[in-house]
Design a protein around this motif. Structure first.
Motif, short mmCIF file in Angstrom:
data_model
loop_
_atom_site.label_atom_id
_atom_site.label_comp_id
_atom_site.label_asym_id
_atom_site.label_seq_id
_atom_site.Cartn_x
_atom_site.Cartn_y
_atom_site.Cartn_z
N TYR A 182 40.67 71.86 0.21
CA TYR A 182 39.45 70.86 0.02
C TYR A 182 39.72 69.77 1.04
CZ TYR A 182 36.49 68.14 -2.87
OH TYR A 182 35.37 67.25 -3.27
N ARG A 183 40.96 69.60 1.24
CA ARG A 183 41.18 68.17 2.38
C ARG A 183 40.58 68.53 3.51
NH1 ARG A 183 45.34 66.66 0.62
NH2 ARG A 183 46.72 68.47 1.66
N ARG A 184 40.77 69.97 4.04
CA ARG A 184 40.46 70.60 5.39
C ARG A 184 38.57 70.49 5.32
NH1 ARG A 184 44.36 74.34 5.31
NH2 ARG A 184 43.03 75.72 4.35
N GLN A 185 38.28 70.90 4.13
CA GLN A 185 36.78 71.05 4.15
C GLN A 185 36.10 69.72 4.06
OE1 GLN A 185 35.13 74.17 1.52
NE2 GLN A 185 36.49 75.68 2.67
N TYR A 186 36.48 69.05 3.01
CA TYR A 186 35.82 67.78 2.93
C TYR A 186 36.65 66.35 3.27
CZ TYR A 186 33.34 71.22 0.14
OH TYR A 186 32.50 72.30 -0.29
N GLY A 187 37.75 66.33 3.99
CA GLY A 187 38.31 64.95 4.28
C GLY A 187 38.82 64.36 3.12
N THR A 188 38.93 64.81 1.90
CA THR A 188 39.22 63.84 1.02
C THR A 188 40.45 64.57 0.11
OG1 THR A 188 36.94 63.32 0.32
CG2 THR A 188 38.37 62.86 -1.13
N ASN A 189 41.45 63.46 -0.37
CA ASN A 189 42.45 64.11 -1.09
C ASN A 189 42.15 64.33 -2.45
OD1 ASN A 189 44.42 64.20 0.88
ND2 ASN A 189 44.74 61.99 0.82
N VAL A 190 42.42 65.36 -3.38
CA VAL A 190 42.05 65.67 -4.56
C VAL A 190 43.35 66.29 -5.42
CG1 VAL A 190 39.68 65.89 -4.21
CG2 VAL A 190 40.88 67.71 -4.22
N ASP A 191 43.05 66.41 -6.84
CA ASP A 191 44.23 66.81 -7.41
C ASP A 191 43.59 67.99 -8.44
OD1 ASP A 191 46.62 67.42 -8.63
OD2 ASP A 191 46.23 65.83 -10.44
N PHE A 192 42.60 69.01 -7.65
CA PHE A 192 42.23 69.92 -8.30
C PHE A 192 43.02 71.33 -8.26
CE2 PHE A 192 37.79 68.43 -6.46
CZ PHE A 192 37.93 67.37 -7.24
N ILE A 193 42.84 72.04 -9.20
CA ILE A 193 43.41 73.46 -9.32
C ILE A 193 42.40 74.63 -8.89
CG2 ILE A 193 45.14 72.83 -10.85
CD1 ILE A 193 43.61 74.54 -12.92
N ALA A 194 41.09 73.90 -8.78
CA ALA A 194 40.00 75.15 -8.18
C ALA A 194 38.90 74.22 -7.96
CB ALA A 194 39.67 75.89 -9.41
N PHE A 195 38.21 74.72 -7.11
CA PHE A 195 36.78 74.11 -6.75
C PHE A 195 35.66 75.16 -6.16
CE2 PHE A 195 38.74 73.69 -2.67
CZ PHE A 195 37.81 73.88 -1.83
N TYR A 196 34.55 74.94 -6.33
CA TYR A 196 33.48 75.58 -5.58
C TYR A 196 33.03 74.92 -4.52
CZ TYR A 196 28.82 77.64 -5.31
OH TYR A 196 27.66 78.18 -4.61
N ALA A 197 32.73 75.63 -3.42
CA ALA A 197 32.43 75.21 -1.99
C ALA A 197 31.13 75.67 -2.12
CB ALA A 197 33.03 75.44 -1.06
#
Length: 176
Positions: A108-123
């Protein structure tokens, strides 16, 4: 008879293994599941418990892990579409299994440049769901699949907040 049924199920699910950037892939009717190691797929399969729908898969020793995961992903996809009452025409997406929450967060950080605490996400840009194999739950995958369905259903995707409300609605309805 049982052998023919197994062969038909495998054909129906379009389950196929091949190599890719993540190592291995499994093709289902709607998804391509990418993973690095067979144990990642086995763990993912164990974590996706469909409750009272388990009888649809027969005895566990009669299906391969690949067949079972393919069936679960496609059945879950169908359930999400029913809940949303949205049935997109050309639905194809990717699910990438990564070993841990930390690796999901790195992607997520590589794709969006933001730190998150996700266990899953949709791009949506790549039609890809990234999931932590060690943390995944059926409801979380259903939530991410809702994003996929919504994204494919509308010609112009609704605002992010609407996406999220609908995905949370699906998650709340997942009582199998």
């Amino acid at each position: 008879m049982m052998r023919a049924a197994r062969l038909a199920l495998a054909t129906l699910l379009c389950v196929a293994l091949a190599t890719n950037a993540f190592g291995l892939e499994l093709k289902t009717r709607f998804a391509t599941v990418e993973y690095e190691r067979p144990e990642d797929l086995r763990t993912f399969n164990k974590k996706l418990r469909l409750g009272s729908f388990s009888f649809l898969f027969g005895k566990r020793n009669q299906l391969t892990v690949e067949e079972e995961v393919g069936s679960k992903v496609d059945k879950l996809n169908g359930r999400v579409q029913e809940i949303l009452e949205m049935f997109p025409r050309r639905l194809r997406y990717k699910i990438v299994l990564v070993p841990s929450r930390g690796e999901v967060q790195q992607v997520y950080r590589r794709q969006y440049g933001t730190n998150v605490d996700f266990i899953a996400f949709y791009a949506p840009e790549t039609d890809t769901i990234y999931v932590s194999v060690s943390d995944i739950k059926l409801t979380v995958l259903a939530h991410e699949l809702a994003h996929v369905v919504i994204n494919h259903y509308f010609e112009n995707a609704p605002p992010v907040k609407i996406h999220e409300v609908l995905a949370q609605y699906v998650e709340a309805q997942m009582e199998w």
